[in-house]
Enzyme design. Structure first.
Site, mmCIF file in Angstrom:
data_model
loop_
_atom_site.group_PDB
_atom_site.id
_atom_site.type_symbol
_atom_site.label_atom_id
_atom_site.label_comp_id
_atom_site.label_asym_id
_atom_site.label_seq_id
_atom_site.Cartn_x
_atom_site.Cartn_y
_atom_site.Cartn_z
ATOM 1 N N HIS A 37 10.522 14.864 10.263
ATOM 2 C CA HIS A 37 11.772 14.831 9.383
ATOM 3 C C HIS A 37 11.488 14.557 7.722
ATOM 4 O O HIS A 37 12.196 15.116 7.157
ATOM 5 C CB HIS A 37 12.594 13.523 9.805
ATOM 6 N N GLU A 54 0.749 -1.216 -0.021
ATOM 7 C CA GLU A 54 0.064 0.014 0.131
ATOM 8 C C GLU A 54 0.889 1.293 -0.029
ATOM 9 O O GLU A 54 0.624 2.252 -0.660
ATOM 10 C CB GLU A 54 -0.744 0.011 1.203
#
Length: 150
Positions: free
Chosen positions: A98, A71
């Protein structure tokens, strides 16, 4: 926040659970399928979630499957998607701080519903830090654009 969500047949039960969680948290949710536990090919559903995010129809996306691996890969084929497989809190936090991930992938056969709720809450409320991380996101975008010049 507007959330697009999609799952394959293995992720369907978790998707149904998260629909309730997301509504309880006050989010607007677009359910892009699947709508049963009947076997389905997941790539078009996951690409649809990614396209909704990139088009601005959703602020973020969530894709679910058995492991979440395929997915995530399918969603990442959509230019502009940064899908992160997060089956724990640390990766959910880092994917937002991040990597500015805009699509969350989870494995319904890996993560129990309680942990999935925690991951989703953390992922949706964590801001991107920017700074040196923005430079790296820009480099990823350059690589993506060089791979497909159209």
């Amino acid at each position: 926040m507007r959330i697009a969500i999609g799952a394959d047949h293995a992720g369907y039960p978790l998707k149904q659970h998260l629909l309730s969680t997301l509504h309880e948290l006050g989010h607007e949710v677009s359910d892009l399928g699947t709508h049963s536990e009947e076997s389905v090919d997941y790539p078009p559903i996951m690409a649809g979630v990614g396209r909704a995010v990139v088009a601005g129809e959703a602020d973020r996306g969530i894709v679910l499957g058995g492991s979440g691996q395929g997915e995530q890969i399918a969603a990442n084929k959509v230019r502009g998607v940064r899908a992160a497989l997060c089956n724990d809190l640390y990766t959910a936090l880092m994917s937002r701080e991040h990597n500015d991930a805009n699509v969350l992938a989870m494995g319904a056969r890996v993560v129990a519903t309680g942990m999935a709720d925690e991951i989703v809450r953390l992922w949706l409320t964590t801001a991107f830090e920017g700074g040196r991380h923005q430079r790296r996101i820009d480099q990823i975008t350059e690589i993506e654009n060089a791979a497909d010049p159209t």
